[in-house]
Design an enzyme around this catalytic site. Sequence first.
Site, PDB file in Angstrom:
ATOM      1  N   HIS A 180       4.193   1.154   1.353  1.00  0.00           N
ATOM      2  CA  HIS A 180       5.129   1.633   1.046  1.00  0.00           C
ATOM      3  C   HIS A 180       4.977   2.408   0.074  1.00  0.00           C
ATOM      4  O   HIS A 180       5.080   3.847  -0.322  1.00  0.00           O
ATOM      5  CB  HIS A 180       6.735   1.234   0.996  1.00  0.00           C
ATOM      6  CG  HIS A 180       7.493   1.731   0.173  1.00  0.00           C
ATOM      7  ND1 HIS A 180       8.768   1.873   1.495  1.00  0.00           N
ATOM      8  CD2 HIS A 180       8.341   2.516  -0.657  1.00  0.00           C
ATOM      9  CE1 HIS A 180       9.947   2.431   0.635  1.00  0.00           C
ATOM     10  NE2 HIS A 180       9.774   3.158  -0.626  1.00  0.00           N
ATOM     11  N   GLU A 181       4.592   1.756  -0.895  1.00  0.00           N
ATOM     12  CA  GLU A 181       4.341   2.400  -2.624  1.00  0.00           C
ATOM     13  C   GLU A 181       3.495   3.053  -2.854  1.00  0.00           C
ATOM     14  O   GLU A 181       3.259   4.139  -3.518  1.00  0.00           O
ATOM     15  CB  GLU A 181       4.443   1.355  -3.562  1.00  0.00           C
ATOM     16  CG  GLU A 181       5.352   0.334  -3.597  1.00  0.00           C
ATOM     17  CD  GLU A 181       7.177   0.559  -3.799  1.00  0.00           C
ATOM     18  OE1 GLU A 181       6.461   1.572  -4.497  1.00  0.00           O
ATOM     19  OE2 GLU A 181       7.702   0.223  -3.543  1.00  0.00           O
ATOM     20  N   CYS A 222      14.686   2.200   0.028  1.00  0.00           N
ATOM     21  CA  CYS A 222      13.947   2.718  -1.008  1.00  0.00           C
ATOM     22  C   CYS A 222      14.773   3.092  -2.622  1.00  0.00           C
ATOM     23  O   CYS A 222      15.877   3.829  -2.186  1.00  0.00           O
ATOM     24  CB  CYS A 222      12.804   4.268  -1.055  1.00  0.00           C
ATOM     25  SG  CYS A 222      12.112   4.821  -1.841  1.00  0.00           S
ATOM     26  N   LEU A 223      14.291   2.969  -3.942  1.00  0.00           N
ATOM     27  CA  LEU A 223      14.843   3.219  -5.003  1.00  0.00           C
ATOM     28  C   LEU A 223      15.266   4.601  -4.880  1.00  0.00           C
ATOM     29  O   LEU A 223      16.288   5.239  -5.972  1.00  0.00           O
ATOM     30  CB  LEU A 223      14.770   2.967  -6.178  1.00  0.00           C
ATOM     31  CG  LEU A 223      14.374   1.397  -6.435  1.00  0.00           C
ATOM     32  CD1 LEU A 223      13.948   0.839  -7.615  1.00  0.00           C
ATOM     33  CD2 LEU A 223      15.865   0.573  -6.047  1.00  0.00           C
ATOM     34  N   GLN A 253       7.968   7.741  -8.549  1.00  0.00           N
ATOM     35  CA  GLN A 253       9.321   7.730  -8.622  1.00  0.00           C
ATOM     36  C   GLN A 253      10.249   8.373 -10.354  1.00  0.00           C
ATOM     37  O   GLN A 253      10.987   8.494 -10.115  1.00  0.00           O
ATOM     38  CB  GLN A 253       9.885   6.507  -7.986  1.00  0.00           C
ATOM     39  CG  GLN A 253       9.783   5.964  -6.394  1.00  0.00           C
ATOM     40  CD  GLN A 253       9.875   4.884  -6.172  1.00  0.00           C
ATOM     41  OE1 GLN A 253       9.099   4.000  -5.996  1.00  0.00           O
ATOM     42  NE2 GLN A 253      11.234   4.836  -4.976  1.00  0.00           N
ATOM     43  N   HIS A 297       4.432   6.804  -1.539  1.00  0.00           N
ATOM     44  CA  HIS A 297       4.851   7.488  -2.231  1.00  0.00           C
ATOM     45  C   HIS A 297       3.412   8.371  -3.450  1.00  0.00           C
ATOM     46  O   HIS A 297       4.006   9.264  -3.744  1.00  0.00           O
ATOM     47  CB  HIS A 297       5.078   6.434  -3.698  1.00  0.00           C
ATOM     48  CG  HIS A 297       6.540   5.821  -3.201  1.00  0.00           C
ATOM     49  ND1 HIS A 297       7.639   6.871  -2.717  1.00  0.00           N
ATOM     50  CD2 HIS A 297       8.080   4.984  -2.998  1.00  0.00           C
ATOM     51  CE1 HIS A 297       9.578   6.533  -2.093  1.00  0.00           C
ATOM     52  NE2 HIS A 297       8.752   5.134  -2.966  1.00  0.00           N
ATOM     53  N   GLY A 318       9.860  -2.940  -5.797  1.00  0.00           N
ATOM     54  CA  GLY A 318       8.452  -2.590  -5.916  1.00  0.00           C
ATOM     55  C   GLY A 318       8.968  -0.855  -6.165  1.00  0.00           C
ATOM     56  O   GLY A 318      10.089  -0.378  -6.276  1.00  0.00           O
TER      57      GLY A 318
HETATM   58 NI    NI Z   1       9.893   3.945  -2.469  1.00  0.00          NI
END
Ligand code: NI
Length: 170
Positions: A136-137, A94-95, A54, A140, A49
């Site tokens: 989660h997204e 998480c990236l 991000q 963000h 995701g």
């Molecule tokens: Ni993330």
Amino acid sequence: MAILPILEFPDPRLRTKAALIDAAEVTTPAFQELIDNMFHTMYEAPGIGLAASQVDVHKRFMVIDVSEEKDTPRVFINPEIVANEGGQVYQEGCLSVPGIFADVTRANQITVRFLDRQGVAQELTTDGVLAVCIQHEMDHLDGKLFIDYLSPLKREMVRKKLAKQRKHVA
Ligand code: NI
């Protein structure tokens, strides 16, 4: 297609609250290209995701593909959770927080309303990893990270670990 740079914690831009997207913007070539680039960036990372926040685009949308074969791309534009049920604990990563994994408790089943990449209104009820990923997204988009659910002490350990990792890379 381009790989977009991913912001990493503790970059303050990750704390920006993203703005709603005008439905008319969704079908523009520029927005469609941005979606393609976000998928490309997510698959290359690799991740399941990626929220626009991000990649320093502060608009309310994200791309997700939780399938094993990486053949089920999903776009959620202006997502809104209208119902949720139960709880589940899932080890998240998480990236934007590379190499860090931690258990987070989230709703088990959610119903989300959103626009798809054609700008068409959709409603989806789902559970498991897809439900975790959507939640989660969406965090963000509100400037929130999964490590915010950890204790301040644990979060400070994460910050130090990431600073150390970067020092070794540089
Ligand atoms: Ni993330």
